[in-house]
Design a protein around this motif. Structure first.
Motif, PDB file in Angstrom:
ATOM      1  N   LYS A 232       0.843  -1.194   0.000  1.00  0.00           N
ATOM      2  CA  LYS A 232       0.000   0.000   0.000  1.00  0.00           C
ATOM      3  C   LYS A 232       0.884   1.252   0.000  1.00  0.00           C
ATOM      4  O   LYS A 232       1.908   1.302   0.692  1.00  0.00           O
ATOM      5  CB  LYS A 232      -0.921   0.006   1.219  1.00  0.00           C
ATOM      6  CG  LYS A 232      -1.824  -1.231   1.298  1.00  0.00           C
ATOM      7  CD  LYS A 232      -2.725  -1.185   2.506  1.00  0.00           C
ATOM      8  CE  LYS A 232      -3.453  -2.513   2.694  1.00  0.00           C
ATOM      9  NZ  LYS A 232      -4.331  -2.855   1.564  1.00  0.00           N
ATOM     10  N   SER A 233       0.481   2.262  -0.755  1.00  0.00           N
ATOM     11  CA  SER A 233       1.267   3.488  -0.894  1.00  0.00           C
ATOM     12  C   SER A 233       0.735   4.584   0.019  1.00  0.00           C
ATOM     13  O   SER A 233      -0.469   4.666   0.284  1.00  0.00           O
ATOM     14  CB  SER A 233       1.231   3.978  -2.342  1.00  0.00           C
ATOM     15  OG  SER A 233       1.853   3.051  -3.208  1.00  0.00           O
ATOM     16  N   LEU A 234       1.630   5.442   0.472  1.00  0.00           N
ATOM     17  CA  LEU A 234       1.293   6.553   1.363  1.00  0.00           C
ATOM     18  C   LEU A 234       1.522   7.879   0.644  1.00  0.00           C
ATOM     19  O   LEU A 234       2.575   8.097   0.030  1.00  0.00           O
ATOM     20  CB  LEU A 234       2.170   6.508   2.617  1.00  0.00           C
ATOM     21  CG  LEU A 234       2.091   7.714   3.560  1.00  0.00           C
ATOM     22  CD1 LEU A 234       0.715   7.793   4.217  1.00  0.00           C
ATOM     23  CD2 LEU A 234       3.195   7.635   4.613  1.00  0.00           C
ATOM     24  N   PHE A 235       0.512   8.777   0.752  1.00  0.00           N
ATOM     25  CA  PHE A 235       0.640  10.132   0.213  1.00  0.00           C
ATOM     26  C   PHE A 235       0.211  11.129   1.288  1.00  0.00           C
ATOM     27  O   PHE A 235      -0.588  10.810   2.172  1.00  0.00           O
ATOM     28  CB  PHE A 235      -0.227  10.315  -1.030  1.00  0.00           C
ATOM     29  CG  PHE A 235       0.178   9.458  -2.191  1.00  0.00           C
ATOM     30  CD1 PHE A 235       1.179   9.877  -3.054  1.00  0.00           C
ATOM     31  CD2 PHE A 235      -0.424   8.226  -2.416  1.00  0.00           C
ATOM     32  CE1 PHE A 235       1.568   9.088  -4.126  1.00  0.00           C
ATOM     33  CE2 PHE A 235      -0.048   7.427  -3.478  1.00  0.00           C
ATOM     34  CZ  PHE A 235       0.951   7.856  -4.345  1.00  0.00           C
ATOM     35  N   GLY A 236       0.754  12.345   1.211  1.00  0.00           N
ATOM     36  CA  GLY A 236       0.433  13.379   2.182  1.00  0.00           C
ATOM     37  C   GLY A 236       0.005  14.678   1.529  1.00  0.00           C
ATOM     38  O   GLY A 236       0.599  15.101   0.531  1.00  0.00           O
ATOM     39  N   ILE A 237      -1.044  15.296   2.079  1.00  0.00           N
ATOM     40  CA  ILE A 237      -1.503  16.634   1.685  1.00  0.00           C
ATOM     41  C   ILE A 237      -1.290  17.509   2.916  1.00  0.00           C
ATOM     42  O   ILE A 237      -1.966  17.339   3.936  1.00  0.00           O
ATOM     43  CB  ILE A 237      -2.996  16.637   1.295  1.00  0.00           C
ATOM     44  CG1 ILE A 237      -3.301  15.546   0.263  1.00  0.00           C
ATOM     45  CG2 ILE A 237      -3.422  18.016   0.808  1.00  0.00           C
ATOM     46  CD1 ILE A 237      -2.768  15.799  -1.115  1.00  0.00           C
ATOM     47  N   ILE A 238      -0.360  18.457   2.850  1.00  0.00           N
ATOM     48  CA  ILE A 238       0.068  19.193   4.043  1.00  0.00           C
ATOM     49  C   ILE A 238       0.017  20.694   3.777  1.00  0.00           C
ATOM     50  O   ILE A 238       0.599  21.177   2.800  1.00  0.00           O
ATOM     51  CB  ILE A 238       1.499  18.780   4.453  1.00  0.00           C
ATOM     52  CG1 ILE A 238       1.546  17.279   4.753  1.00  0.00           C
ATOM     53  CG2 ILE A 238       1.967  19.590   5.655  1.00  0.00           C
ATOM     54  CD1 ILE A 238       2.947  16.726   4.904  1.00  0.00           C
ATOM     55  N   VAL A 239      -0.679  21.425   4.644  1.00  0.00           N
ATOM     56  CA  VAL A 239      -0.741  22.888   4.541  1.00  0.00           C
ATOM     57  C   VAL A 239      -0.343  23.484   5.886  1.00  0.00           C
ATOM     58  O   VAL A 239      -0.874  23.107   6.934  1.00  0.00           O
ATOM     59  CB  VAL A 239      -2.141  23.377   4.139  1.00  0.00           C
ATOM     60  CG1 VAL A 239      -2.195  24.911   4.158  1.00  0.00           C
ATOM     61  CG2 VAL A 239      -2.506  22.866   2.742  1.00  0.00           C
ATOM     62  N   SER A 240       0.610  24.428   5.835  1.00  0.00           N
ATOM     63  CA  SER A 240       1.074  25.123   7.035  1.00  0.00           C
ATOM     64  C   SER A 240       0.648  26.582   6.984  1.00  0.00           C
ATOM     65  O   SER A 240       0.632  27.195   5.912  1.00  0.00           O
ATOM     66  CB  SER A 240       2.602  25.055   7.138  1.00  0.00           C
ATOM     67  OG  SER A 240       3.044  23.720   7.219  1.00  0.00           O
TER      68      SER A 240
ATOM     69  N   LYS B  76       8.277  11.614  -4.172  1.00  0.00           N
ATOM     70  CA  LYS B  76       7.531  12.867  -4.054  1.00  0.00           C
ATOM     71  C   LYS B  76       6.136  12.602  -3.494  1.00  0.00           C
ATOM     72  O   LYS B  76       5.121  13.012  -4.055  1.00  0.00           O
ATOM     73  CB  LYS B  76       7.474  13.576  -5.409  1.00  0.00           C
ATOM     74  CG  LYS B  76       8.864  13.868  -5.960  1.00  0.00           C
ATOM     75  CD  LYS B  76       8.856  14.533  -7.327  1.00  0.00           C
ATOM     76  CE  LYS B  76      10.288  14.773  -7.795  1.00  0.00           C
ATOM     77  NZ  LYS B  76      10.368  15.335  -9.146  1.00  0.00           N
ATOM     78  N   PHE B  77       6.118  11.958  -2.332  1.00  0.00           N
ATOM     79  CA  PHE B  77       4.867  11.448  -1.768  1.00  0.00           C
ATOM     80  C   PHE B  77       3.938  12.541  -1.255  1.00  0.00           C
ATOM     81  O   PHE B  77       2.745  12.289  -1.054  1.00  0.00           O
ATOM     82  CB  PHE B  77       5.160  10.459  -0.630  1.00  0.00           C
ATOM     83  CG  PHE B  77       5.245  11.073   0.752  1.00  0.00           C
ATOM     84  CD1 PHE B  77       4.199  10.923   1.653  1.00  0.00           C
ATOM     85  CD2 PHE B  77       6.352  11.818   1.147  1.00  0.00           C
ATOM     86  CE1 PHE B  77       4.260  11.493   2.927  1.00  0.00           C
ATOM     87  CE2 PHE B  77       6.424  12.379   2.417  1.00  0.00           C
ATOM     88  CZ  PHE B  77       5.380  12.217   3.310  1.00  0.00           C
ATOM     89  N   ALA B  78       4.459  13.740  -0.989  1.00  0.00           N
ATOM     90  CA  ALA B  78       3.641  14.774  -0.345  1.00  0.00           C
ATOM     91  C   ALA B  78       3.666  16.076  -1.132  1.00  0.00           C
ATOM     92  O   ALA B  78       4.662  16.426  -1.768  1.00  0.00           O
ATOM     93  CB  ALA B  78       4.138  15.026   1.080  1.00  0.00           C
ATOM     94  N   ILE B  79       2.539  16.792  -1.062  1.00  0.00           N
ATOM     95  CA  ILE B  79       2.468  18.163  -1.551  1.00  0.00           C
ATOM     96  C   ILE B  79       2.374  19.062  -0.322  1.00  0.00           C
ATOM     97  O   ILE B  79       1.559  18.822   0.567  1.00  0.00           O
ATOM     98  CB  ILE B  79       1.285  18.382  -2.515  1.00  0.00           C
ATOM     99  CG1 ILE B  79       1.241  19.847  -2.978  1.00  0.00           C
ATOM    100  CG2 ILE B  79      -0.048  17.945  -1.927  1.00  0.00           C
ATOM    101  CD1 ILE B  79       0.222  20.100  -4.099  1.00  0.00           C
ATOM    102  N   LEU B  80       3.237  20.070  -0.259  1.00  0.00           N
ATOM    103  CA  LEU B  80       3.312  20.963   0.895  1.00  0.00           C
ATOM    104  C   LEU B  80       3.065  22.392   0.439  1.00  0.00           C
ATOM    105  O   LEU B  80       3.745  22.885  -0.470  1.00  0.00           O
ATOM    106  CB  LEU B  80       4.679  20.870   1.578  1.00  0.00           C
ATOM    107  CG  LEU B  80       5.059  19.531   2.209  1.00  0.00           C
ATOM    108  CD1 LEU B  80       5.701  18.589   1.190  1.00  0.00           C
ATOM    109  CD2 LEU B  80       6.030  19.740   3.366  1.00  0.00           C
TER     110      LEU B  80
END
Length: 359
Positions: free
Chosen positions: A283-291, A318-322
């Protein structure tokens, strides 16, 4: 067998690197290896679409100056590791710094395009007490367990192949207010570019989400065998079944005080019961992150350590967009963010969709 590139930053102190050299030799026995030790060698090598083992001697200080030069290169060249698959062996001479160094290494290499299979970090502290349980399970001593972990890691790097499907199932977890959340708005920008995916969203915002109570291993395993947990509730009734059915997990994480929010943290902790009887390498992990200000990298590293290093989810390149958004409603309508969201969705499709579907 695929060739292996070993990035082993130069360490001038012979007494600091003997144990690391031993585990490298044992772990890569029978492999065809290319060794890179300086930033100049890394800069001139084509490291795209390779199988890579990062090995670093940290000593007592937790610092390897040669690694910092190499890490700087990767942070400035975001395509340097595109298509590669990696793992990490860190050897230290105290009880600290291996995990924090590993998290920053994986985050940096991942932003440069490197994929990491589940459990990509093998760390040796000075005493190797972190191998007490593994040594018991393997009926060996701690150094034997350390060596075995290194060999297993190399096998995982060389044999890793992503699971791709025509219609992958994607589970999205959040605990945000849909009317005001910039992070959910960013996810919605991404979602509209994933038409082939079967997407299921679960909100952990409503109702009481209990954190892990620290049950004994036997108790935790007992509940895990029933795909449950002591506390029950939404985690076991909704999230556990959805995890088992999914091909990918998307964590929608606003940055709260440089940390993953409480409800999502509770979810990660509560995964332990399910983890006693299941592994998530496929299973793959992705992240959507906003600071609101800064620190998105810290949140991303928490996802890496909690779900990739500990719970075995694969970490696609490149699993996450920040993103940064100070005011409520700042993300919707931002044309530049929209472009980056579409690019991130394309990256998800590349990693999840069967051949011919992600073009």
């Amino acid at each position: 067998m695929k060739d292996l590139v070993i990035i082993n930053p130069f360490c001038p102190e012979e007494n600091k690197k003997e144990r690391l050299e031993n585990i490298i030799r044992y772990s890569t026995e029978g492999c065809s290896c290319r060794l890179l030790t300086t930033v100049e060698e890394v800069e001139t090598a084509d490291l795209r679409n390779k199988r890579i083992l990062f090995t670093i001697s940290l000593g007592k200080s937790g610092i390897n100056l040669s690694w910092y030069s190499i890490m700087k290169y990767f942070r400035l060249n975001h395509e340097a590791l595109e298509g590669s698959v990696g793992g990490v062996i860190l050897d230290g001479n105290c009880e600290f710094y291996t995990k924090s160094t590993g998290r920053s290494l994986v985050f940096t290499a991942n932003k440069a395009g490197c994929t990491f299979p589940g459990r990509p970090l093998v760390e040796g502290t000075r005493t190797l007490k972190n191998y007490n349980i593994q040594a018991q399970n393997l009926h060996t001593d701690n150094i034997g367990a350390y060596m075995a972990a290194g060999r297993a890691l190399v096998n995982n790097i060389l044999n890793y192949e992503p699971v791709k499907k025509a219609n992958p199932k994607v589970l999205v977890l959040h605990s945000s207010n849909s009317r005001t959340s910039n992070t959910l708005a960013l996810w919605n920008m991404v979602r509209k570019h994933l038409p082939e995916c079967e997407i299921k969203e679960i909100s952990l915002r409503n109702g009481q989400i209990m954190d892990c109570r620290g049950c004994s291993y036997e108790t935790c395993r007992h509940f895990g065998e029933e795909e449950g947990c002591f506390y029950g509730g939404a985690i076991t009734e909704k999230v556990y079944p959805a995890i088992l059915e999914s091909d990918a997990l998307v964590m929608v994480c606003p940055n709260y005080n440089d940390a993953v929010g409480a409800n999502l943290t509770a979810f990660v902790n509560r995964m332990t019961a399910l983890f006693t009887t299941h592994r998530f390498y496929d299973k793959s992990l992705f992240g959507i992150i906003v600071s609101g200000y800064s620190g998105g990298d810290i949140v991303a590293e928490q996802l890496i350590s909690g779900l990739n290093m500990n719970k075995t989810f694969a970490l696609p390149g490149k699993f996450a967009i920040l993103e940064t958004a100070n005011d409520a409603g700042a993300i919707p309508g931002d044309a530049e963010v929209e472009v980056r969201a579409e690019a991130f969705a394309a990256n998800m499709r590349k990693h999840l969709l069967a051949a011919g579907k992600g073009d």
